[in-house]
Write a protein that holds these residues in place. Structure first.
Motif, PDB file in Angstrom:
ATOM      1  N   ARG A   3       0.899  -1.267  -0.057  1.00 24.25           N
ATOM      2  CA  ARG A   3       0.039  -0.053   0.042  1.00 24.25           C
ATOM      3  C   ARG A   3       0.971   1.359   0.030  1.00 24.25           C
ATOM      4  O   ARG A   3       1.597   1.899   1.055  1.00 24.25           O
ATOM      5  N   ARG A  61      -5.403  -1.667 -10.334  1.00 28.44           N
ATOM      6  CA  ARG A  61      -5.542  -1.039  -9.073  1.00 28.44           C
ATOM      7  C   ARG A  61      -4.728   0.060  -8.838  1.00 28.44           C
ATOM      8  O   ARG A  61      -4.696   0.450  -7.520  1.00 28.44           O
ATOM      9  N   ARG A  98      -7.658   4.574  -8.807  1.00 34.08           N
ATOM     10  CA  ARG A  98      -8.747   4.295  -8.248  1.00 34.08           C
ATOM     11  C   ARG A  98     -10.054   4.923  -9.092  1.00 34.08           C
ATOM     12  O   ARG A  98      -9.755   6.014  -9.485  1.00 34.08           O
ATOM     13  N   ASP A 133     -15.221  -6.457  -6.028  1.00 38.51           N
ATOM     14  CA  ASP A 133     -14.388  -4.784  -6.402  1.00 38.51           C
ATOM     15  C   ASP A 133     -12.728  -5.451  -6.165  1.00 38.51           C
ATOM     16  O   ASP A 133     -12.618  -5.501  -4.764  1.00 38.51           O
ATOM     17  N   HIS A 176     -10.734  -2.920  -5.342  1.00 39.90           N
ATOM     18  CA  HIS A 176     -10.322  -2.159  -4.147  1.00 39.90           C
ATOM     19  C   HIS A 176     -11.044  -2.181  -3.036  1.00 39.90           C
ATOM     20  O   HIS A 176     -10.646  -1.603  -1.680  1.00 39.90           O
ATOM     21  N   SER A 177     -11.725  -3.507  -2.842  1.00 48.21           N
ATOM     22  CA  SER A 177     -12.447  -3.974  -1.550  1.00 48.21           C
ATOM     23  C   SER A 177     -11.453  -4.811  -0.811  1.00 48.21           C
ATOM     24  O   SER A 177     -11.823  -5.342   0.120  1.00 48.21           O
TER      25      SER A 177
END
Lengths: 375, 283
Positions: free
Chosen positions: A272, B51, B54, B66, B68-69
């Motif tokens: 991330r 990803r 966004r 999804d 992004h989930s």
């Protein structure tokens, strides 16, 4: 694996001739040697830190024997009988000085390496991009304008460093949204930082011309970096801070290795990027800030530690960079405190003067060589 | 059947909208080529699918969920990405670089075993084998040639062992031989492991040859999708690239071969006296 190759690893000296004929031999040999070298040399740096640490306590203008040292520390801990004079010098001067030197060196070295690795730019260390300047400007404002002293000044330095870091982060983030190919974000951050550093330098200079001579002398420590004001009180804030920050840095080291491959690749591998980068910035800034709050902006330590560690161990390494930072501060302070007075009629130099004198030529050398490489 | 699909996807950089309301699917177990003119949004679509970007609206789903989930690391065990021109740190060895592809499979704080039988070492060795980079394992990445370096990056993506792999222009700056080598490598991966592959590619002819499925884009929208033979026509080349061309069967593979028509060297000289010597040489 051929027998020649196996022998090449086990007995490198005896098989030099054989290596020339074994096709894979030299590569494996080089790899084994490289890995071993990186590891051994990190321990070598650790040993150098211990030696310098011990030397700065025992040797110098007032020498202490090893048995005396343990007697003094034991007496201090148990409240036993003290050695007149020696007890005070060791416990109130030499020991805290060495500990502050060690801890600030570790913190500066690690902070610099974190910044340089994260931004893929050897110039991006906290003392170049204005974070140390933020700390010193804030401390000088506290001393000159508000008449602060002691822990208040350290707190001001801490806040100043964090404020500048936030400012630089916000400025450089603007260019990062477009997806960052290459070093655009890193270069932007360095430029923003250099600009802010210059502005803060002007603020400090203005205040110094307005301050009276005694205040200015006190403020000067915050411009050079010095271990003279090292006290147990400062260790009391520095040590707990490092107990939190060093494990944090260790935890972020692995995702940092992936950020080196570029933001997109790192994101593709499940890092991330935004969160890790923010964590790294906060950790690195906090390290630089607590170290500056304890000893002032000891110039160039953060900047030099990473590249020197890399030359010594042969690869970029965070632990080696931290240890190199400690070596630089302890060695420079030993010189400034014990050797410089012999050469300069008793003048004790602030440690930052010595590191600055070392750092400036190194900066020029690095600029010259890195330009040649990019071209 | 599609594992990765875009539903009403809108992608933008700050205020500049690149893709609006796009719907498409990356079919499972196939090699999909995304083609289009410069600036048509094909790389942006790949960033959205992987990803990196966004969505401003709509969603990208992997197996119906999804992307992004899902936790980033978990997603990275299924969906891999090789960006355009990734950067190698100074002095990194091939083995070290390829090993970093294992990151999503590693626990955060726990160290893994370094034995030869550990799944990580095995994955790295397989990746080096598959890309013929085992010999280079201890070399420094910066010192390799462009073709070798690209193979190493693909090896890193292979070490990630994902079922879906996205590649953004993996053949840029490579000579023709290395372009073919890279595409062969990716096709091997698809045929042997059943990896679903999506590639953004500039070269239409190579895209047509290596694609099981083609997605053609223009101005941020999908103009046509399907098999190469169905999609790549003279009409499409005119619409997408604004270029006149002849599309003929590729003499090697039978897939569509685009022969562009420019302002010069056209119309083609008839078989007159001047061209005869050349024909003689050819025969």
């Amino acid at each position: 694996m051929s027998r020649t190759v196996e022998r090449a690893i086990v007995e490198p000296e005896r098989t030099v001739g054989a290596l020339k004929t074994a096709k894979k031999g030299p590569q494996l040999y080089v790899r084994a040697e490289r890995a071993a070298k990186g590891f051994n040399r990190t321990w070598l740096l650790a040993a150098a830190v211990v030696i310098l640490f011990v030397a700065s306590i025992l040797l110098g203008s007032y020498t202490v024997t090893v048995p005396d040292f343990f007697t003094i520390v034991w007496a201090h801990l148990t409240g036993g009988e003290k050695i007149p004079g020696a007890s005070f010098i060791v416990m109130e001067n030499k020991l805290p000085r060495a500990i502050v030197g060690l801890l600030t060196g570790l913190a500066f070295g690690l902070s610099g390496a974190l910044f340089q690795t994260m931004l893929r730019n050897p110039l991006a260390s906290p003392d170049v991009i204005g974070i140390s300047h933020g700390a010193s400007a804030s401390a000088v404002v506290a001393i000159v304008v508000f008449g602060a002293s002691g822990a208040t000044v350290s707190a001001a330095a801490l806040l100043g460093a964090l404020a500048v870091a936030l400012l630089i982060y916000l400025i450089s983030r603007g260019g990062n949204l477009r997806g960052s190919r290459g070093n655009a974000a890193g270069n932007r951050l360095v430029l923003a930082g250099v600009g802010i550093a210059a502005a803060l330098g002007a603020v400090v200079n203005f205040l110094m011309t307005r301050a009276d001579i005694r205040t200015a002398a006190e403020a000067l420590i915050w411009l050079n970096g010095s271990l003279n004001p090292a006290t147990w009180e400062r260790i009391g804030t520095l040590l707990p801070a490092l107990c939190v920050l060093l494990p944090l840095a260790a935890g972020l080291a692995k995702p940092l290795r992936l950020l080196e491959l570029g933001d997109d690749t790192a994101a593709g591998l499940g890092v991330r990027v935004g969160a890790v980068r923010l964590g790294l910035v906060l950790t690195a800034v906090a390290l630089a800030a607590v170290a500056t709050a304890a000893a002032g902006p000891v110039s160039f330590v953060a900047f030099l530690a990473g590249p020197i560690a890399r030359r010594v161990t042969g690869k970029p390494s965070l632990p080696a960079s931290a240890l190199t930072g400690a070596v630089i501060v302890l060695a420079a302070d030993y010189f400034a405190y014990n050797l410089a007075p012999l050469l300069l009629d008793g003048t004790v130099l602030p440690v930052g003067v010595v590191t600055g004198a070392l750092g400036a030529p190194f900066l020029l050398w690095l600029l010259a060589t890195s330009n040649r490489k990019d071209a | 059947m599609a594992r990765l699909s875009a539903r009403d996807l809108t992608l933008q950089y700050e205020q500049r909208r690149v893709i609006e309301g796009l719907r498409t699917e990356i079919p499972e177990g196939k090699v999909t080529m995304i083609v289009g003119a410069n600036g048509c949004g094909k790389s942006t679509l790949l960033r959205g699918l992987s990803r990196l970007l966004r969505p401003a609206a709509g969603a990208v789903t992997l197996d119906g969920k999804d992307i992004h989930s899902r936790p980033a690391k978990e997603l990275a065990r299924t969906l891999g990405l090789l960006p355009q021109q990734p950067t190698a740190p100074d002095g990194i060895t091939v083995r070290d670089l390829v090993g970093r592809g294992r990151y999503p499979h590693q626990a955060f704080f726990r160290n893994w075993s370094h034995g030869d039988s550990s799944p990580h070492d095995l994955a790295v060795r397989n990746a080096l084998d598959a890309t013929a980079t085992t010999e280079l394992a201890d070399r420094i990445v910066d010192e390799l040639s462009g073709g070798q370096r690209q193979r190493v990056w693909i090896a890193m993506a292979l070490a990630q062992e994902t079922e879906v792999l996205l590649l953004d222009e993996p053949t840029t700056y490579l000579d023709l031989a290395h372009q073919v080598e890279v595409l062969d490598l990716v096709t091997d991966l698809n045929r042997r492991r059943g990896t679903t592959v999506a590639i953004v590619l500039h070269d239409l002819n190579l895209a047509a040859r290596y694609a099981d499925h083609v997605i053609a884009m223009k101005d941020g929208a999908v103009v046509a999708e399907g098999t190469g033979i169905d999609v790549i026509t003279e009409e499409l080349v005119r619409t997408v690239f604004g270029l006149e061309s002849r599309v003929v069967p590729d003499p090697v593979s039978g897939t569509p071969l685009i022969v562009p028509i420019g302002r010069h060297h056209y119309p083609a000289p008839q078989a007159t006296e001047t061209t005869k010597p050349a024909l003689e040489i050819a025969s």
